[in-house]
Design an enzyme around this catalytic site. Sequence first.
Site, PDB file in Angstrom:
ATOM      1  N   HIS A   1       0.798  -1.235   0.000  1.00 47.66           N
ATOM      2  CA  HIS A   1       0.000   0.000   0.000  1.00 47.66           C
ATOM      3  C   HIS A   1       0.825   1.278   0.000  1.00 47.66           C
ATOM      4  CE1 HIS A   1       0.979  -0.068   4.251  1.00 47.66           C
ATOM      5  NE2 HIS A   1       0.536   1.168   4.345  1.00 47.66           N
TER       6      HIS A   1
HETATM    7  C1  UD1 Z   1      -2.394   5.523   5.851  1.00 47.60           C
HETATM    8  C2  UD1 Z   1      -1.105   6.023   6.505  1.00 47.60           C
HETATM    9  C3  UD1 Z   1      -0.033   4.950   6.379  1.00 47.60           C
HETATM   10  C4  UD1 Z   1      -0.519   3.622   6.916  1.00 47.60           C
HETATM   11  C5  UD1 Z   1      -1.810   3.246   6.221  1.00 47.60           C
HETATM   12  C6  UD1 Z   1      -2.375   1.943   6.738  1.00 47.60           C
HETATM   13  C7  UD1 Z   1      -0.639   8.451   6.364  1.00 47.60           C
HETATM   14  C8  UD1 Z   1       0.173   9.468   5.695  1.00 47.60           C
HETATM   15  N1  UD1 Z   1      -0.591   7.213   5.832  1.00 47.60           N
HETATM   16  O1  UD1 Z   1      -2.147   5.353   4.445  1.00 47.60           O
HETATM   17  O2  UD1 Z   1       1.100   5.350   7.115  1.00 47.60           O
HETATM   18  O3  UD1 Z   1       0.461   2.640   6.703  1.00 47.60           O
HETATM   19  O4  UD1 Z   1      -2.769   4.303   6.450  1.00 47.60           O
HETATM   20  O5  UD1 Z   1      -3.549   1.618   6.079  1.00 47.60           O
HETATM   21  O6  UD1 Z   1      -1.288   8.738   7.338  1.00 47.60           O
HETATM   22  N2  UD1 Z   1      -9.549   4.724   1.794  1.00 47.60           N
HETATM   23  C9  UD1 Z   1     -10.710   4.008   1.787  1.00 47.60           C
HETATM   24  N3  UD1 Z   1     -11.312   3.730   2.980  1.00 47.60           N
HETATM   25  C10 UD1 Z   1     -10.811   4.145   4.169  1.00 47.60           C
HETATM   26  C11 UD1 Z   1      -9.625   4.891   4.166  1.00 47.60           C
HETATM   27  C12 UD1 Z   1      -9.004   5.171   2.975  1.00 47.60           C
HETATM   28  O7  UD1 Z   1     -11.208   3.615   0.738  1.00 47.60           O
HETATM   29  O8  UD1 Z   1     -11.407   3.835   5.214  1.00 47.60           O
HETATM   30  C13 UD1 Z   1      -8.867   5.005   0.511  1.00 47.60           C
HETATM   31  C14 UD1 Z   1      -9.185   6.345  -0.058  1.00 47.60           C
HETATM   32  O9  UD1 Z   1      -9.245   6.234  -1.434  1.00 47.60           O
HETATM   33  C15 UD1 Z   1      -7.975   7.161   0.327  1.00 47.60           C
HETATM   34  C16 UD1 Z   1      -6.866   6.142   0.270  1.00 47.60           C
HETATM   35  O10 UD1 Z   1      -7.467   4.934   0.712  1.00 47.60           O
HETATM   36  O11 UD1 Z   1      -7.766   8.238  -0.511  1.00 47.60           O
HETATM   37  C17 UD1 Z   1      -5.688   6.484   1.126  1.00 47.60           C
HETATM   38  O12 UD1 Z   1      -6.072   6.693   2.480  1.00 47.60           O
HETATM   39  P1  UD1 Z   1      -5.164   7.583   3.457  1.00 47.60           P
HETATM   40  O13 UD1 Z   1      -5.713   7.534   4.839  1.00 47.60           O
HETATM   41  O14 UD1 Z   1      -4.918   8.918   2.871  1.00 47.60           O
HETATM   42  O15 UD1 Z   1      -3.750   6.861   3.417  1.00 47.60           O
HETATM   43  P2  UD1 Z   1      -3.332   5.318   3.399  1.00 47.60           P
HETATM   44  O16 UD1 Z   1      -2.752   5.008   2.081  1.00 47.60           O
HETATM   45  O17 UD1 Z   1      -4.446   4.457   3.914  1.00 47.60           O
END
Ligand code: UD1
Length: 374
Positions: A213
């Site tokens: 991821h």
């Molecule tokens: C975040 C953390 C990362 C951690 C990871 C674990 C930061 C900078 N990154 O990354 O350190 O390893 O979480 O999962 O804080 N999304 C969903 N559902 C959700 C949440 C997110 O579909 O419940 C999707 C959305 O499209 C979103 C993308 O995942 O834009 C990324 O989510 P985000 O929280 O920005 O970062 P992660 O890649 O999950």
Amino acid sequence: RGVLCVVGARPNFMKIAPVMRALREAPEPVRVRLVHTGQHYDEAMKDAFFRQLGLPEPDVDLGVGSASHAVQTAQIMERFEPVLEREDPACVVVVGDVNSTLACALVAAKAGRAVAHVEAGLRSFDRTMPEEVNRVLTDQVADLLFCTEPRAVENLRGEGIEEGRIHLVGNVMIDTLLRHRELAVPPARTLARHGVDPAVIEGAEGYILLTLHRPANVDDPAVLRRLIKTVRGISDAVPVVFPVHPRTAARIEAAGLGDLMGARRIVRLPPLGYLETLGLMAEARLVMTDSGGMQEETTALGVPCITLRENTERPITVEQGTNRIVGSDPNRILAAVDHVLANGAQGRVPQLWDGRAAERIRDVLVSWLNGRAG
Ligand code: UD1
């Protein structure tokens, strides 16, 4: 006045659970409240974890959701500030290195509140990782820094943080792992629940568990394509179970790589709960991952881990544990997989990864708060 705990993203939930439990079960129980920023909000990314870990419903949900780094961090800060004032805690506890960690630590520090950082001092020395920026800045504003491994303590000293603020306590993620080890869901049941015939992973060759991821691996379609092609090659020898993070799922679709994933021996699953993932990890012949936490969990379980990153902020998993850092180059990955499949991996569980880290944190925190109050 109590302690205000903050969580935001999936890896935070298993870190805060033992800390909250230890505080509540203290000889003189501490008033503990929980704020969820809403950074992760899906059933699979949040609710399944709250249920399985026995976390209480958050007292406050900031409902922030997904956005760019600046917008997400800013919205958490804006929404956390009035909550902090209203809750009026003696201390704010943040865990890990996600945007929620930094946002709330910064708000608390500027409001003159005490901040405790659980999992402090880890450094990849790679500032292109958003988590590295979050770690460095959170540690600078924290009053109490709780470390999982000796190198983290050295890193903090090197950044000029006074000795009195630093505490080597062990690993709360491993507290949670040891507590739930017996409850882990058997891999065959997880596959069956998702409509996959468990026979795929029941051959003599076992299976590899894969997670991906990190932006560095999934955001560039060329890098992602190369990784998936490599995995597809590996799956000819050993089947691969791949629970796909939402960020990665979106990138696979956008890059039109869905078909490449169609190989019969790559089992694609949605994001899984804690107990399903633990079961898959514990029984795997090998774990391939770019996660931080899974490098530690595999070391605690004695399962070989190949880390698809150029560096790690958790060096003890390489020096003592079962982890190898190989990056995303196909040749290096294939060589490491061959080696591990032939030889397995030897490792030792690091000191203080014994299931009692949260109790140590509680003891330090309570006496520090009493000292300040007195
Ligand atoms: C975040 C953390 C990362 C951690 C990871 C674990 C930061 C900078 N990154 O990354 O350190 O390893 O979480 O999962 O804080 N999304 C969903 N559902 C959700 C949440 C997110 O579909 O419940 C999707 C959305 O499209 C979103 C993308 O995942 O834009 C990324 O989510 P985000 O929280 O920005 O970062 P992660 O890649 O999950």
